[in-house]
Design an enzyme around this catalytic site. Structure first.
Site, PDB file in Angstrom:
ATOM      1  N   ALA A 265      39.255  41.990  34.657  1.00 46.19           N
ATOM      2  CA  ALA A 265      39.570  40.837  33.810  1.00 46.19           C
ATOM      3  C   ALA A 265      40.958  40.285  34.135  1.00 46.19           C
ATOM      4  O   ALA A 265      41.416  40.365  35.283  1.00 46.19           O
ATOM      5  CB  ALA A 265      39.412  41.210  32.338  1.00 46.19           C
ATOM      6  N   SER A 266      41.645  39.790  33.126  1.00 44.27           N
ATOM      7  CA  SER A 266      42.905  39.072  33.360  1.00 44.27           C
ATOM      8  C   SER A 266      44.064  39.975  33.732  1.00 44.27           C
ATOM      9  O   SER A 266      45.157  39.490  34.031  1.00 44.27           O
ATOM     10  CB  SER A 266      43.273  38.266  32.116  1.00 44.27           C
ATOM     11  OG  SER A 266      42.295  37.270  31.860  1.00 44.27           O
TER      12      SER A 266
END
Length: 631
Positions: free
Chosen positions: A330-331
């Site tokens: 993810a981020s």
């Protein structure tokens, strides 16, 4: 009738005949004596050593002695794995007049179970009757006292003591320490292949998982031997000589037990993992995977009921999520991609986009949406990290292309093993054109690249990989191998430190880009719009980090994500990577919580509690790293 003439006896001739016969007989006897004497000489003089060896082989046996297994300590000298005396109820069948009656009386006295009686019968088969057979292991003090009071009634039955592995902190350290258990056929085959069968001649247990397995060669020790005199039935009469075994080495870990306990309490009943490390060395201060299980269940043989419960649990307690859990990063990888974009001149610090909350490729109808529905407006690289702007990274991934991304992130260690001293590790997946062709026999499409920009699509990473990668950012490219083992405990209490393990560094062209990315991570925690600013309100230290929310299924183009309407196992994973203090990082933390929702609201607060504990209880002890650890 004619009378026969009487011959006169020739005594001289008879005497000569007797003398000749006596001489021949004497020669025969002398010859036979010569043969006997010759054989005696050959046996007693010429072949004395050979026959003495054979004789001794019939009466002298060499019996192996198992070495004591090495102990395991935390970095502060707290004992994490020990050898405890265990009492067992043993029977020598030869000395029992009526075995069936004795077993019946013992069942009444000791409340023996049908399973124990069945195992006793099974273990007795094919075993010499003068050899002891265990009837019950791990007797309690009450059971020992109860039998001891009645032992005079049970000839041939006794209580014996031996050392057995014990893990005093139960499920707190299972996925680090692992456990030992009985040697099975598979283990025996590996021992034979390694040429170690002689060293395991008297050993019953072997490391199965974790540190116990990885450092088995150090913990086991060297077998000893004793020469014993036996009778014709093989029963020991006396001990002639003893070569004592060499105990295994005592191991000291980088792990801090109190930090490990604090992490366990912080996670509570949430499924997930927390990895805490010292970025200056790669030493792991804590690594907890939740839920866990008690390793002591396996030491003496786990019951089928308990094992089935662990194996079939939907929470998968047998999996070490820190090293085997594969999650979309993810981020949390946005700083890595920003560094790549800056150093490859794909973007600059002045490059901006106008984020409307939507990204679309030219001539493509599909829309990739930002987590903030209306977008973030004008965004540069620093703000894109601070507010975790998805649209900026869709655009960056499109400009970079999968080939650059895959090559650079592989250099960071994604898609490969970290080298941690555990065999239980997955390598994750760093997608590429070649990987997709080999996996699905399909070409790589540009649409596959866009979600890679926010750590989604086919990209998976383990929490230990994320922790290693954030340490690489902190150290400006220098890469350490995550290490659980710190060194060996010496007899004087000092620790002989293991040398640090490093990997090929991640190199960039412009060193200033490290500062740009790290400063942006500072804004994540301390900026006005930072996604982790609320989690770190009013702390007494300055930290930096990056939040992440991993989506586990695709939402339709005209649909919106609603956690209340999604099955629990499909909800987003909450993630966070961070470090502190910002100017001189001493600790880095990676948090992954399964199906918890947003990283800023669920994972970042967990990281905050872990860092708080570190600075409240550990920072003073670890503020100065020993020079030999840094070499």
């Amino acid at each position: 009738m004619v009378r026969k003439r009487q011959h006169i006896r020739d005594h001289t001739a008879e005497s000569n005949l007797f003398a000749r016969r006596a001489a021949i007989a004497l020669l025969i006897v002398v010859g036979m004596l010569a043969v006997v004497i010759s054989n005696l000489y050959r046996l007693q003089v010429n072949q004395f050593e050979d026959y003495q060896t054979r004789s001794n082989g019939n009466r002298i046996k060499v019996v192996p002695i198992a070495p004591n297994r090495g102990l395991i300590y935390d970095r502060n000298g707290v004992l994490l794995a020990e050898n405890r005396p265990v009492f067992s109820l043993e029977v020598i069948p030869e000395k029992v007049e009526d075995l069936e009656d004795t077993l019946q009386k013992l069942t009444t006295l000791m409340q023996l179970t049908p399973e124990e009686l069945t195992n006793f019968t099974k273990n007795s088969q094919g075993k010499r009757r003068f050899k002891p057979v265990a009837l019950r292991t791990q007797l309690t003090e009450y059971e020992v006292a109860r039998f001891s009071a009645q032992q005079h009634l049970f000839t041939g039955v006794s209580i014996e003591a031996r050392l057995s592995r014990h893990y005093p902190y139960g499920d707190t350290l299972t996925h680090i320490l692992g456990y030992v258990a009985k040697i099975n056929k598979k283990d025996l085959q590996k021992i034979v292949e390694a040429g170690q069968e002689a060293n395991y001649a008297a050993t019953h247990d072997i490391g199965k998982l974790g540190i116990e397995k990885y450092h088995e060669d150090k913990l086991h020790g060297e077998v000893g031997y004793q020469q014993v005199e036996v009778n014709s039935q093989g029963r020991i009469i006396r001990i002639l000589h003893v070569d004592p075994p060499t105990p295994g080495k005592d191991i000291v870990l980088n792990v801090d037990l109190q930090m490990q306990i604090a992490v366990q309490k912080t996670l509570q009943d949430q499924r997930g993992t927390v990895v805490v490390s010292d970025p200056r060395t790669g030493g792991l201060l804590a690594m907890y995977s939740n839920p866990s299980y008690d390793p002591n269940l396996f030491v003496h043989g786990i019951s089928q009921k308990n094992y089935s419960a662990l194996l079939n649990s939907p929470d998968r307690p047998l999996i070490n999520r820190a090293t085997q859990g594969q999650y979309p990063p993810a981020s949390t990888i946005k700083p890595h991609l920003a560094l790549l974009g800056l150093d490859s001149d794909t973007i600059s610090t002045s490059y901006t986009i106008n984020d409307t909350g939507r990204f679309r490729l030219p001539n493509v109808s599909h829309v990739w949406r930002d987590w903030k529905r209306w977008g973030h407006g004008k965004v540069d690289v620093a703000k894109a990290i601070e507010v975790s702007c998805d649209t900026y990274y869709y655009d960056l991934a499109y400009k970079l292309g999968i080939d650059k991304i895959s090559a650079a992130m592989s250099e960071f260690g994604f898609g490969d093993y970290t080298g941690i001293d555990l065999y239980e590790e997955s390598d994750g997946n760093m997608p590429s054109r070649g990987w997709k062709r080999a996996r699905f026999n399909q070409p790589w499409y540009i649409g596959d690249t866009i979600p890679v920009g926010i750590g989604q699509s086919f990209w998976t990473a383990t929490p230990i990989q994320l922790n290693q990668s954030i340490n690489t950012l902190i150290n400006r490219g220098k890469r350490y191998v995550p290490q659980l083992m710190r060194g060996y405990m010496q007899d004087n209490g000092e620790v002989e430190l293991e040398s640090l393990k490093t990997l090929r560094p991640y190199q960039i062209k412009q060193q200033k880009n490290w500062d740009i990315v790290l400063d942006a991570m500072w804004k994540v925690v301390n900026g006005e719009e930072g996604t982790a600013r609320h989690a770190f309100d009013d702390v007494g230290y300055v930290s930096a980090g990056k939040t992440g929310t991993a989506q586990l299924f695709s939402v339709g183009q005209n649909e919106s994500y609603n956690a209340d309407e999604v099955a629990e196992h499909l909800r987003d994973n909450a993630m966070y990577v961070g470090f502190a203090p910002f100017e001189d990082p001493q600790v880095s933390v990676t948090v992954v919580i399964e199906n918890a929702g947003g990283g800023s609201s669920n994972a970042a607060p967990v990281a905050r509690q872990v860092m708080d504990f570190y600075f409240d209880h550990m920072a003073s002890d670890l503020s100065s790293v020993q020079s030999q650890e840094m070499m």
